[in-house]
Structure formats: structure tokens, C-alpha cells
Scaffold this motif. Sequence first.
Motif: not given
Length: 252
Positions: A120-144
Motif C-alpha cells: 500500500a505504501i510502496g504503491r503511493i510512489g508508483c502513483l506519484l511517479t509513473e503513468r497512471p493508466g488508460t483514458p477514462t470518463g470517470a470523475p476521479w480520473g487524473v490528468t497529466l
Amino acid sequence: MQIGLLPAEAHDVFVGAGLVVAGALFAYEVRRRRRSDPRLWYLVAGALVGGLLVSRLAGWARHLDPGRNAGLAQQWLYGGRSILSGLVGAYLGVLLAKRLCRYPWRTGDLFAPAVAAGLAIGRIGCLLTERPGTPTGAPWGVTLSRSDAARFPGTPFAVPLHPSFAYEIVFQVFALALLIAYRDRPTRPDVLFTAYLTAYAVFRFAVEFVRGNEVAVAGLTRPQIFLLCCLPLLGLRLRALRAAGREETVWA
């Protein structure tokens, strides 16, 4: 929601923090369960060494043509570090350490909460340094931003993307809560740990569809192919552990 990516080096900071928390939680479980055998720490060392070796080197033979693969030194220094490979390596490292120090008891349920918390903690590093994922129409999507997206070839900017690593963080926190809630229920040793690994394998297979990893064959990524091989083995082990528990109950 826009996410500004941290430098890639920050990933290692969160991985290190995850290892520290995992170690502390493992030590707490050892004390709580009154397992005072010092050989347990040889198992921890085996998990760390095995996880590091396999996660670093597992992606070396990516191509059938050996000439297309990186050298071992280059792979060690610059190759990817797969969580799945790391888990397999850690598991094998513990088994080898048990053989070497002749530790006879099952330890999966000691490791289970530590693994979930560390991931859980290690994946915070992935979330903040790697490509998030594929395009989505969900309201919680993140943009770069344009500059952040440029770090990952083919990644669109200013387009909402699945926060796939956030999904995994939520999964691991939820799994940790369940592992803690059920850790003292009477059950066959290692059932909880094997159930956790099986649930994680199923979850990871599903989330790969929105991770944006390279498709290898038949619309599946390499992690998905690997998981398809592992899931039957995990299912068989879970079934065997539960059957052994029922048999002990009958004869008790």
C-alpha cells in the motif's frame, strides 16, 4: 483532478518506507503471536534478498532472441522492478531460508499483514511517479500536464486517466483491514495468506486492463499471462489447506 509527477527517485523513497513499515508490522505480529524463534529473521532476510534479485532480473529474458535482451548488469542497474516478480522472489527466498536454517513452521500469516501494508505504501510512489493508466470518463480520473505526459511515450496530456495505482492502494488497505480482523479466527495456518495472494492475483489481473501496459499476446499483458499461470496454483494450494483444516477438525 491533475497530478504533478514527482521525480522518479521518489519512488524508491516510498518503497523504502513500505519496507520499514512492513518490517515493523512483521515484528509486531511475531511478538503478538509469541513466536520468539530468532530464525524468523533469517526468513525475513531471505524474503528481502529473494524479492530484490527476482524483481530486478525477472524481466531480463523478455525476447526470444537473446540479442534483443539487455545484459545482466544493465538489467540490474536500469531494468524494471516488478511487484509480482518481487513477491515470487520473496516467497522463494523464505522457502530457501527455511531449508537452510531448518525452520519447520508455517509463517505465511505472519507475513500477510506486513506485505499488504508495504505494498500500500510502496504503491503511493508508483502513483506519484509513473503513468497512471488508460483514458477514462470517470470523475476521479487524473490528468497529466504536457511535460509530465512527455515522460511516458504515447501518454496523452490533459485527458483523464485511470488512477490504477490508487485502485491498488485501496485494495491493499482493504485487504490489510480484513487480514487484521480475521487473523485470530481459528483456521489452518497459511490459509489467510494464500487467500490474500489469490485475491490480489485476481484483482491485479483485472486492473491490468486499465494500467496501460504493453499488450503481449491475445490482448493480454505479460503480468496477466504470468497471473494466469499462478492463479490455478494458488487455488489448488488454498483448496488443499482448507481441506487439511477440515480433516483435522473431524479427527480432533
